[in-house]
Write a protein that holds these residues in place. Structure first.
Motif, PDB file in Angstrom:
ATOM      1  N   UNK A  76       0.852  -1.184   0.000  1.00 27.53           N
ATOM      2  CA  UNK A  76       0.000   0.000   0.000  1.00 27.53           C
ATOM      3  C   UNK A  76       0.886   1.232   0.000  1.00 27.53           C
ATOM      4  N   UNK A  77       0.328   2.349  -0.383  1.00 34.08           N
ATOM      5  CA  UNK A  77       1.017   3.637  -0.268  1.00 34.08           C
ATOM      6  C   UNK A  77       0.013   4.659   0.230  1.00 34.08           C
ATOM      7  N   UNK A  78       0.508   5.627   0.990  1.00 33.65           N
ATOM      8  CA  UNK A  78      -0.354   6.681   1.503  1.00 33.65           C
ATOM      9  C   UNK A  78       0.398   8.004   1.451  1.00 33.65           C
ATOM     10  N   UNK A  79      -0.201   8.982   0.819  1.00 30.81           N
ATOM     11  CA  UNK A  79       0.330  10.330   0.780  1.00 30.81           C
ATOM     12  C   UNK A  79      -0.444  11.175   1.782  1.00 30.81           C
ATOM     13  N   UNK A  80       0.251  11.659   2.834  1.00 39.90           N
ATOM     14  CA  UNK A  80      -0.401  12.498   3.819  1.00 39.90           C
ATOM     15  C   UNK A  80      -0.868  11.694   5.024  1.00 39.90           C
ATOM     16  N   UNK A  81      -1.476  12.393   6.004  1.00 39.13           N
ATOM     17  CA  UNK A  81      -1.769  13.817   6.029  1.00 39.13           C
ATOM     18  C   UNK A  81      -0.542  14.747   6.008  1.00 39.13           C
ATOM     19  N   UNK A  82       0.633  14.244   6.428  1.00 43.46           N
ATOM     20  CA  UNK A  82       1.845  15.065   6.384  1.00 43.46           C
ATOM     21  C   UNK A  82       2.924  14.366   5.569  1.00 43.46           C
ATOM     22  N   UNK A  83       3.170  13.103   5.868  1.00 41.19           N
ATOM     23  CA  UNK A  83       4.265  12.356   5.251  1.00 41.19           C
ATOM     24  C   UNK A  83       3.761  11.346   4.221  1.00 41.19           C
ATOM     25  N   UNK A  84       4.709  10.665   3.578  1.00 34.31           N
ATOM     26  CA  UNK A  84       4.413   9.571   2.659  1.00 34.31           C
ATOM     27  C   UNK A  84       4.760   8.256   3.353  1.00 34.31           C
ATOM     28  N   UNK A  85       3.902   7.247   3.167  1.00 29.17           N
ATOM     29  CA  UNK A  85       4.079   5.970   3.846  1.00 29.17           C
ATOM     30  C   UNK A  85       3.878   4.835   2.856  1.00 29.17           C
ATOM     31  N   UNK A  86       4.536   3.709   3.117  1.00 29.80           N
ATOM     32  CA  UNK A  86       4.367   2.529   2.297  1.00 29.80           C
ATOM     33  C   UNK A  86       4.682   1.294   3.122  1.00 29.80           C
ATOM     34  N   UNK A  87       4.188   0.141   2.682  1.00 28.64           N
ATOM     35  CA  UNK A  87       4.435  -1.112   3.397  1.00 28.64           C
ATOM     36  C   UNK A  87       3.522  -2.206   2.880  1.00 28.64           C
TER      37      UNK A  87
END
Length: 244
Positions: A76-87
């Motif tokens: 998955x990937x997530x942009x925001x609410x502040x940073x970018x995340x993946x895993x």
């Protein structure tokens, strides 16, 4: 004046956030077929965050503080609410897990206004435990064990009128002259820049003396403004930071 790191909305520092969670033998493989009540495919869709715990009713989460979640076959990937995340991610029935054996959740680390950081911290904390998925037409709700819920919309964001701006507002007004002498708000769009008088009010903004703000506004062009009026109209979208 506050340190630039507080009033500046973007400071980049790449860092990885390690986190590991075990998966149970009953989990399905990542990217499995969505539940029958899901009218929108979970995988390959941009899920835009539209509601989070603590956001006021009617508030928009576009622009600063927004988030978009996307699931692919095994990550998955997530942009925001502040940073970018993946895993990695996996699901079992209506239970969704982030991280796990397929790869820990990692992300960047940026400094954002406290309200946005609190929103992100709460969401990341919830993602460390199984979340219940609930589908409501084009919407996806992720519900934590304590009942906290995050609502995502699979539909494209409609084109927005006007221009979005991030503005810092001083805690004191200054004398200025329009059609007559008055007191104007002081604003700036860059931390450390000189304050400028803002002729006119900001719709929906409850300014208080002695309080310094970082706000997100939408700017509209006024057709045929009066001789003593501004050609721009600002409407408050969200208060991002305030001090003291």
């Amino acid at each position: 004046m506050r340190p630039p790191s507080r009033s500046s909305l973007i400071l980049f520092a790449a860092v990885l956030l390690a986190g590991c969670a075990s998966t149970s033998s009953t989990q399905t493989t990542p990217g499995s077929v969505p539940m029958t009540q899901d009218s929108t495919p979970l995988v390959g869709t941009d899920w835009r965050l539209v509601s989070a715990p603590g956001t006021r009713a009617g508030a928009t989460l576009s622009g600063a503080g927004a988030a978009t979640l996307r699931f692919e076959a095994d990550r998955f990937s997530m942009r925001g609410p502040c940073n970018r995340h993946t895993g990695a991610w996996s699901r079992s029935g209506d239970q969704l897990r982030f991280g796990g054996e397929g790869g820990a959740v990692a992300g960047t680390k940026m400094l954002c206004p406290p309200e946005i950081m609190a929103r992100e911290t709460a969401l990341l904390a919830a993602m460390q435990q199984p979340l219940t998925m609930e589908f409501e037409g084009p919407f996806l709700r992720l519900v934590a064990g304590d009942g906290s819920a995050w609502r995502f919309d699979s539909r494209d964001l409609p084109p927005a009128e006007g221009r979005e701006r991030i503005v810092q507002v001083a805690g004191q007004r200054v004398p200025c002259t329009g059609a007559a002498p008055m007191l104007c708000l002081q604003i700036r769009t860059q931390p450390g820049a000189a304050w400028q008088a803002h002729y006119g009010e900001i719709e929906g903004f409850d300014w208080q003396v002695g309080v310094e703000y970082v706000i997100r506004v939408r700017e509209y062009t006024v057709q045929d403004p009066p001789a003593d009026g501004s050609s721009l109209r600002w409407v408050l979208e969200e208060v991002l930071e305030r001090s003291p």
